[in-house]
Structures are given as structure tokens and as C-alpha cells.
Design an enzyme around this catalytic site. Structure first.
Site, PDB file in Angstrom:
ATOM      1  N   LYS B 200      10.282 -15.987  -4.241  1.00  0.00           N
ATOM      2  CA  LYS B 200      10.706 -15.192  -3.082  1.00  0.00           C
ATOM      3  C   LYS B 200       9.533 -14.991  -2.133  1.00  0.00           C
ATOM      4  O   LYS B 200       8.565 -14.309  -2.455  1.00  0.00           O
ATOM      5  CB  LYS B 200      11.228 -13.817  -3.503  1.00  0.00           C
ATOM      6  CG  LYS B 200      11.850 -13.074  -2.308  1.00  0.00           C
ATOM      7  CD  LYS B 200      12.079 -11.607  -2.564  1.00  0.00           C
ATOM      8  CE  LYS B 200      10.898 -10.741  -2.206  1.00  0.00           C
ATOM      9  NZ  LYS B 200      10.574 -10.686  -0.768  1.00  0.00           N
ATOM     10  N   GLU B 274      -1.686 -10.077  -8.856  1.00  0.00           N
ATOM     11  CA  GLU B 274      -2.860 -10.227  -7.986  1.00  0.00           C
ATOM     12  C   GLU B 274      -2.669  -9.214  -6.878  1.00  0.00           C
ATOM     13  O   GLU B 274      -1.823  -9.381  -6.003  1.00  0.00           O
ATOM     14  CB  GLU B 274      -2.918 -11.671  -7.479  1.00  0.00           C
ATOM     15  CG  GLU B 274      -4.304 -12.087  -7.060  1.00  0.00           C
ATOM     16  CD  GLU B 274      -4.551 -11.800  -5.603  1.00  0.00           C
ATOM     17  OE1 GLU B 274      -5.033 -10.680  -5.320  1.00  0.00           O
ATOM     18  OE2 GLU B 274      -4.239 -12.649  -4.768  1.00  0.00           O
ATOM     19  N   CYS B 308      -6.600  -9.775   0.620  1.00  0.00           N
ATOM     20  CA  CYS B 308      -6.791  -8.781  -0.435  1.00  0.00           C
ATOM     21  C   CYS B 308      -8.245  -8.726  -0.901  1.00  0.00           C
ATOM     22  O   CYS B 308      -8.721  -7.704  -1.366  1.00  0.00           O
ATOM     23  CB  CYS B 308      -5.867  -9.052  -1.606  1.00  0.00           C
ATOM     24  SG  CYS B 308      -5.783 -10.785  -2.011  1.00  0.00           S
ATOM     25  N   GLU B 405      -7.300   0.631   0.609  1.00  0.00           N
ATOM     26  CA  GLU B 405      -7.169  -0.678   1.244  1.00  0.00           C
ATOM     27  C   GLU B 405      -6.407  -0.532   2.566  1.00  0.00           C
ATOM     28  O   GLU B 405      -5.313   0.017   2.604  1.00  0.00           O
ATOM     29  CB  GLU B 405      -6.413  -1.630   0.312  1.00  0.00           C
ATOM     30  CG  GLU B 405      -6.323  -3.027   0.869  1.00  0.00           C
ATOM     31  CD  GLU B 405      -5.655  -4.011  -0.080  1.00  0.00           C
ATOM     32  OE1 GLU B 405      -4.668  -3.639  -0.725  1.00  0.00           O
ATOM     33  OE2 GLU B 405      -6.147  -5.150  -0.179  1.00  0.00           O
TER      34      GLU B 405
END
Lengths: 295, 494
Positions: B200, B274, B308, B405
């Protein structure tokens, strides 16, 4: 309508990305089992071999300096080119006494073998290298690097598959090579050089000679700028000769006289590592600051 | 300090607006074909969604609609998983490994052949500069397929003395920051190890994954080996919760990663995650400063900071802080922000309105916390989602912009004096994906790489990726590795 006369191919040798005739001007007749002549083939001389070694040495720095990934792409490209010229090889193998079914199997295996080694180019170091946990404060690692120029006497009982099976692992790690084709079945080796020549393989990485083992083997063993030799026959006298003469410059000698090239054992990463050297690098690690372990 | 002599630096401020003007160099859209509507790629065919629903996918640089894609519901997910299961049982697991390899090589080659089209669509749909999709995303994706193709018939060498087996059906959910590359990271190792796939793509960037479906068709993979279904979070949740899935591979936020770990508890689903990061990029005073500045710029502004592993916390040794900050500011002024399709553009569009709002929220938080903000004075297009490259100075380790983040072009700059101090500060985060070290001293590099609690440490470089190199995090940045020999393990049982 008049019968069209076929144009015959001149079977030449392959040195430094070019197709010269043997400098000696000599030939021998390649024949099938029935004794029918198939072609006049170059009877390469010691001088041809020396020219080929010069070409191989010249190509070594560039080839071994390429990214493993790039070598992998090029080996794959050889496979692609061979696939598209399959019919020609089947035809030549049939001339050299195989049935169409046997010939098709041999060409398919040769293509798949190239793809197999294409995959290994950027993987064998991951499997066989090591980070060594030395006791002192050093970062220490060992990796395989190519041995250099490899002189190969291709397996005699096949025209194509044997040649591919010893060539591909040699160049996968960055070696360059000089190969003496099967003496009795030399046709596919020359045609394979034409495949190589259209596969982005830099000139000199693979050099292919046709000729007689009895005449050339000792030069393969003695040449001072060859780093390793590969011999695939059981002939004890030749094997002894290789062992002895190779000592002149400590050539690595590999005998693949017990390998069935059509079976699974005909391919493995150990054919690659045989033709590599292990290089170990030491680098100091500063050992200040106690922080960092606590998280 | 009572120094009277002002330290001068050699930097000359480059005035790009006067000395250098760039004529527009837009990439043509003509290389790309985008259909008006995309269905779900299930069992080798394009199938209408049971939901009968489609949603728009836009160009974040212009807010124009590019296409509409199917919204897969639970029934569609079930169809896809069933197709993958059938393909696994009936064809894929019986195909010899070397033939499996050749299918994946084919995919790699077709991606290479169609690189221009894929690059254009990646940029149109995701907002990243065409230069990055053309020179990084697409070639790296192709290389990833090429690399893993070669592993398919060599697995017995990767895990000595263990007999490996595929898991079965892998459910894979990928983010919007590197859409095609993440699809390659997921699909390539899964197929090489003999699994079948339901993938997906992210809600905002489905188009290159759908193009990949066309490539997979063209490569003649057996139907059902790869299924690609589009949708939002609920589609992803249905995939995670489907009992017929043997493996979940997820790349995305730590928050969702935790939900997935909880959801798969009590099942036999193998999991790799991840997740987020907050990488420390550390510059020591002996570093080659200009190189370090370039590395920091690349580390945080590559792909608009939607990375990331972005180097979003800069730690500069105090003695050189002033010089580094000045150079960073000068460099930021030269970055071209704007049309992602322009080949000169350095920083493209923020991927979505929602993400832009998140970034703006953090800019406000940073200011409120007392940090000093510096933004490029470059003009920003009126339409589309954009954020100028931003620095924060006078930042404290405890500030939210240092701890959380942001996933945008926002760099927080902190200083340090000693090795101990910077190691403590760099590791003081729940994340552990990546880190960067800049120093001329090799022995210091290896000391630092040893002490950084992060899955990837870059020394005198940053944001480097290669199919042979494992990638993944420590701590709350996730577990499992993707890439390299180690990337095989997540798709095998022993």
C-alpha cells in the site's frame, strides 16, 4: 535462380578489445567428430599470449577500480547479449556434434551462469569479508580484492559453457584474464568474443586465444606478469608443470579438473574467492570520552 | 569574553539574485502518461474497488489534480491478500530461485528504461525537485531491484548453516517521502526471498507505485505475486490486521509503528519497522568546514527535509560555531526554492497541506520556546505548499524542536565543548536512526561511530544510500534492517 554462395566467417582471436589474426600467421583446422572441417582457426603463438597479457594488465586498474555494481551490470549485459544471439551458438554447437536439445541446454546454462555471477559481483564481499574484533583500539577489516591477471585454459570438453564458467567468476571480482579456448571445440569461444565486444566489457578485460595447450601451457605458467593460472584438465604432467613453473613468481594455481560444469557444482562463489587476495586494513580508534553506552 | 579583535572569516556572501540569475529550466511533462483514474492492482489485473470510491491525488506544487485513485476497503484488502496467498501457494513458491531472480532483474531493467517517466511522475505527485527524482530516487530504486534479484538463488550463502524459507504473504506499507524507492526497498527483498506482496503506497503519493504495477505486468510476473492497493490509514489498518498476512513491513511515523506493533501482538506476523528519527549531525573544530556546511545543508534540506534520517539536530563545537552558522546562513540564501519541475530547484514543495501545517506548527513552537529563527529570503510560489529553509539558533536540548521529529526543512543548531558532552546530547533522544560526524581525524570518526546509538552513522558525508548497505534504526526508530545482506532476514524464517 542461382544458388547463393555463403560468406564464411574468419575465426580470429580477441586481444585488447580487437580481433587480430595470430601474429604467427599459422592456423589449425577445427573439425567435428566425423572429421569434417568446420573452420580454419588461429594457432596462437607465445607472442600472441604475451600481447594478451599486456592488454589484460593494462585493463586491470580500470576494471578492478569500477564499482562492483557496475561490473554486475556488465556481466548481466553479457547475459542479455548471449540470449539474443542464442540461435547462432546453438548452430555452432550443433556443428560441433551436439544435438539441438543438448546445444540449447548448454546455451541456456551459459546465460544463466552469467546472470548468477552478475549477482555475485556486489555480494561476495558481503559474505566473505570480515570486521575483525582486534583487542587493541583499532578498527580492523578484511576484504577480498582481485588477484590481478589470470591466465585460464578453458575446459576442453565444452565449447561455450566451460569457457563462461571459468571466465565469469574471474572477472566478477575485478580480475582481467587471458583464456585459451577449447582446442577441439573453439568456435563458440570466438563467437563469444563477439558477444563480449558488444556488451560494454572494456577491451583487455577478457582476451581469448585459440591454439594448442601443448604449445602454450608452459608460457601461461611461466609468464612473470600473470598472477594466477586456472587449468581444468586431469593431465598429470601438465599439472606438475603448472605447479613447478608457477613458482617463478608465486602464481596462484587452481585446478578445476573434477568439476561437472553442467551441474550445480559448476557455479559457486568459491570460484570467485579463489582468485582474490584478502586485504586487511588497520585504523586507530580514539578512546576518549566515557559517554554513550548508557542509552 | 573580552576579546577585542573581531574574528573574520573568508566567506563572501554570494548574491545569486544579482550576480547569478537562472533562466527557468522546466522539465517537460510530456514524458509521463498519467491516467485519469487508477483501479486496484490485484491478481495481475486492474480491478474496480468494492468500495466504489476514488480519491484525488494532486500535485503539491500547484494543488492541481493529477488523477484519482481507488480507495481500497476491507473487502479489497481481503481480495489482495487472497490473491497473494494463491500466488504464493500455486506458483511463486514452486518457481526455481534462479527464475525468480530473472523476474526481478526484469523489473530493474524496465525501471531503468522508464526512468524519465517515473522521475517526472515522482516529482509531479510528491513535490520533490526533479533533479532528485531523476538522479537519486529512480536510479536507486532500479539498483535496489537489481541488487536483490541477485540474492534470490544465493540465500544459502547469506545465512550459514541455516535453512531459510519464505514467510508467505508480506503486507507492506510505505511513506510519501520516497514513493518509488520505498516500494523498491520493500518489494525487491520480499520477492527475492520468495514471498508474495500486498503493497500500500502512501495516500498522497500513489502514482509511481501504480506505474510500478504496470511495469510488473510488463515483466510478466505471475498474477498475484505483487498486488498494489491504494488507500489511506484505514486501508493500511485492514492490511495489518488481516489474518492471512505473514509479515508486516512498515515505514512511517513512530506513532503508527507502535500501533502496528500492538496490533500484531499475539499473532505470528513477523514485523519490521522503519520509523522516525532526529539525527545528530556533529561538527568538530578540526573538520573541513566548507565540506561540513555542504553536508549539513544536504543532510537537512535534501527532499525538503522529508527524510526520516535527516540531520535535523546540528551540534557544532563552540570554537567554530559562529563561523559555521554564518556559512550556513549564506548558503541557505543561495538555495533555490520553488517549482519542483525546474531542474535548478534545490528545494521543492512540501508534500501535503497537512505536512506544511505540521511544520508551521513547529516553527511557532520554536519561536515560542525562545529560539532564534532564520529563514531564507527567497521568494515562495503563491500556489502550492512551500516552506523556506529554516535555521533555529539559541536552542536548548530540551526544546521540542530538538526532541521531536519535524519532517521538514528545519534545522536546530546547538553547540558543545567536549566529546563527552556531545555524545550525551546526541544520544539523548528516543530515536536512533542515523547520525553524522565531521572531523579530519579518522580515529575520532571511529570513536564516535562506536558511541552513537544509531543504525547508520555517516562520517564526513551524509544521506548516502546504497542497495548493499543496511538501513534501519535503534530504539524508537524501529527494528529490522532494509538493504544489504541484512535486509533479507526480515523476509525469511529459519
Amino acid at each position: 535462380m542461382e544458388k547463393r554462395l555463403e560468406v564464411l566467417k574468419t575465426y580470429k582471436i580477441y586481444i585488447g578489445g580487437q580481433f587480430p589474426r595470430t601474429e604467427s600467421g599459422r592456423f589449425y583446422a577445427a573439425k567435428n567428430a566425423a572429421g569434417q572441417q568446420l573452420a580454419n582457426v588461429c594457432l596462437s603463438s607465445r607472442k600472441d599470449f604475451r600481447n594478451a597479457v599486456v592488454a589484460a594488465r593494462g585493463a586491470f586498474g580500470g576494471w578492478s577500480g569500477r564499482a562492483a555494481f557496475n561490473r554486475s551490470q556488465i556481466l548481466y549485459r553479457i547475459g542479455e547479449m548471449l540470449e539474443t544471439r542464442k540461435a547462432q551458438f546453438i548452430d555452432e554447437l550443433v556443428q560441433q556434434d551436439l544435438t539441438v536439445a543438448q546445444a540449447t541446454t548448454e546455451v541456456n546454462l551459459a546465460i544463466d551462469r552469467l546472470i548468477y555471477y552478475a549477482g555475485w559481483c556486489d555480494k561476495f564481499q558481503q559474505v566473505f569479508s570480515a570486521v575483525n574484533p582486534v583487542a587493541s583500539s583499532h578498527f580492523n577489516f578484511s576484504v577480498q580484492e582481485p588477484t590481478g591477471v589470470v591466465a585460464i585454459i578453458a575446459p576442453q570438453n565444452t565449447s561455450l559453457l566451460g569457457l563462461v564458467s571459468v571466465m565469469a567468476p574471474a572477472i566478477a571480482s575485478g580480475n582481467t584474464c587471458v583464456i585459451l579456448a577449447s582446442e577441439q571445440k573453439p568456435l563458440c569461444a570466438v563467437t563469444f568474443a563477439e558477444v563480449l565486444n558488444s556488451s560494454d566489457v572494456p577491451g583487455g578485460v577478457i582476451n581469448i586465444l585459440t591454439g594448442k595447450i601443448s604449445e602454450l601451457a608452459k608460457w601461461f605458467a611461466e609468464h612473470m606478469d600473470v598472477n594466477a593460472v586456472v587449468y581444468c584438465e586431469k593431465d598429470a604432467a601438465n599439472k606438475n608443470m603448472f605447479r613447478e613453473k608457477a613458482a617463478v613468481n608465486l602464481k596462484r594455481v587452481h585446478f578445476y579438473d573434477n568439476v561437472n560444469w553442467t551441474a550445480d557444482e559448476g557455479q559457486s562463489p568459491y570460484f570467485i574467492t579463489d582468485l582474490t587476495e584478502v586485504k586487511t586494513t588497520w585504523h586507530p580508534v580514539e578512546n576518549i570520552a566515557g559517554a554513550g553506552g548508557g542509552y | 569574553m573580552a576579546t577585542t579583535k573581531k574574528k573574520t572569516t573568508n566567506t563572501i556572501k554570494l548574491k545569486f539574485d544579482t550576480d547569478w540569475t537562472y533562466a527557468p529550466a522546466p522539465e517537460s511533462k510530456s514524458a509521463a502518461t498519467i491516467d485519469k483514474q487508477y483501479d486496484l492492482f490485484i491478481d495481475g489485473k486492474w480491478q474496480k474497488p468494492t468500495s466504489k470510491k476514488y480519491f484525488d491525488t494532486i500535485n503539491p506544487a500547484t494543488e492541481e489534480k493529477l488523477s484519482e485513485v481507488a480507495d481500497a476497503n476491507e473487502a479489497d484488502v481481503n481480495k489482495a491478500v487472497t490473491a497473494a496467498r494463491n500466488a504464493y501457494d500455486k506458483t511463486w513458491k514452486k518457481i526455481p530461485a534462479k527464475e525468480r531472480a530473472k523476474y526481478i532483474f526484469r523489473i530493474a531493467r524496465i525501471v531503468q528504461e522508464k526512468s524519465r517517466e517515473l522521475a517526472v511522475i515522482e516529482t509531479l505527485n510528491g513535490g520533490k525537485p526533479i533533479r532528485e527524482s531523476r538522479d537519486f530516487d529512480i536510479p536507486t530504486a532500479a539498483n535496489h531491484f537489481f541488487y536483490y534479484a541477485g540474492w534470490a538463488d544465493k540465500l544459502e550463502y547469506a545465512f550459514p548453516n541455516r535453512k531459510s524459507q519464505p514467510l508467505g504473504v508480506a503486507g507492506q506499507i510505505i511513506p510519501w517521502n520516497f514513493p518509488l524507492l520505498m516500494a523498491a526497498w520493500k518489494i525487491a527483498p520480499a520477492l527475492a526471498t520468495g514471498n508474495t506482496v500486498v503493497l500500500k503506497p502512501a495516500e498522497t503519493t500513489p502514482l509511481t507505485a501504480l506505474k510500478l504495477a504496470e511495469i510488473i505486468q510488463e515483466a510478466d510476473l505471475p498474477p498475484g505475486v505483487v498486488n498494489i492497493i491504494t488507500g489511506a490509514g484505514t486501508t493500511g489498518a485492514a492490511l495489518v490486521n488481516h489474518p492471512g498476512v505473514d509479515k508486516i513491513a512498515f515505514t512511517g511515523s513512530t506513532e503508527v509503528g507502535k500501533i502496528i506493533q500492538r496490533a500484531t501482538a499475539g499473532t505470528n506476523k513477523k514485523l519490521t519497522l522503519e520509523l522516525g528519527g532526529k539525527a545528530a549531525n556533529i561538527i568538530f573544530e578540526d573538520a573541513p568546514i566548507d565540506q561540513a556546511v555542504e553536508g549539513v545543508i544536504n543532510g537537512i534540506f535534501f527532499n525538503q527535509g522529508h527524510v526520516c534520517c535527516a540531520g535535523s539536530r546540528l551540534y557544532v563545537q563552540e570554537s567554530i560555531a559562529k563561523e559555521v552558522i554564518k556559512k550556513l546562513k549564506d548558503r541557505i540564501e543561495t538555495l533555490l526554492v520553488g517549482d519542483p519541475m525546474d531542474k535548478n530547484t534545490d528545494i521543492g514543495a512540501i508534500n501535503s497541506k497537512q505536512q506544511l501545517q505540521t511544520i508551521q506548527k513547529y516553527l511557532a513552537i520554536g519561536k515560542k520556546e525562545g529560539a532564534e529563527i532564520f529563514q531564507s529570503s527567497c521568494p515562495i510560489p503563491k500556489k502550492g505548499f512551500y516552506c523556506p529553509p529554516t535555521l533555529f539558533t539559541n536552542v536548548a536540548q530540551s526544546n521540542r524542536i530538538v526532541q521531536e521529529e519535524i519532517f521538514g526543512p528545519v534545522l536546530s543548531i546547538l553547540t558543545f565543548r567536549t566529546d563527552d558532552e556531545v555524545i550525551e546530547k546526541a544520544n539523548n533522544t528516543p530515536y536512533g536512526l542515523s547520525a553524522g560526524v565531521w572531523t579530519d581525524k579518522g580515529s575520532k570518526v571511529f570513536n564516535m561511530t562506536k558511541r552513537m546509538r544509531a543504525g547508520v552513522v555517516w562520517a564526513n558525508t551524509f544521506n548516502k544510500f546504497d542497495p548493499t548497505s543496511p538501513f534501519g534504526g535503534y530504539k524508537e526508530s524501529g527494528f529490522g534492517r532494509e538493504g544489504g545482506l541484512h535486509g533479507l532476514e526480515g523476509y525469511l524464517k529459519f
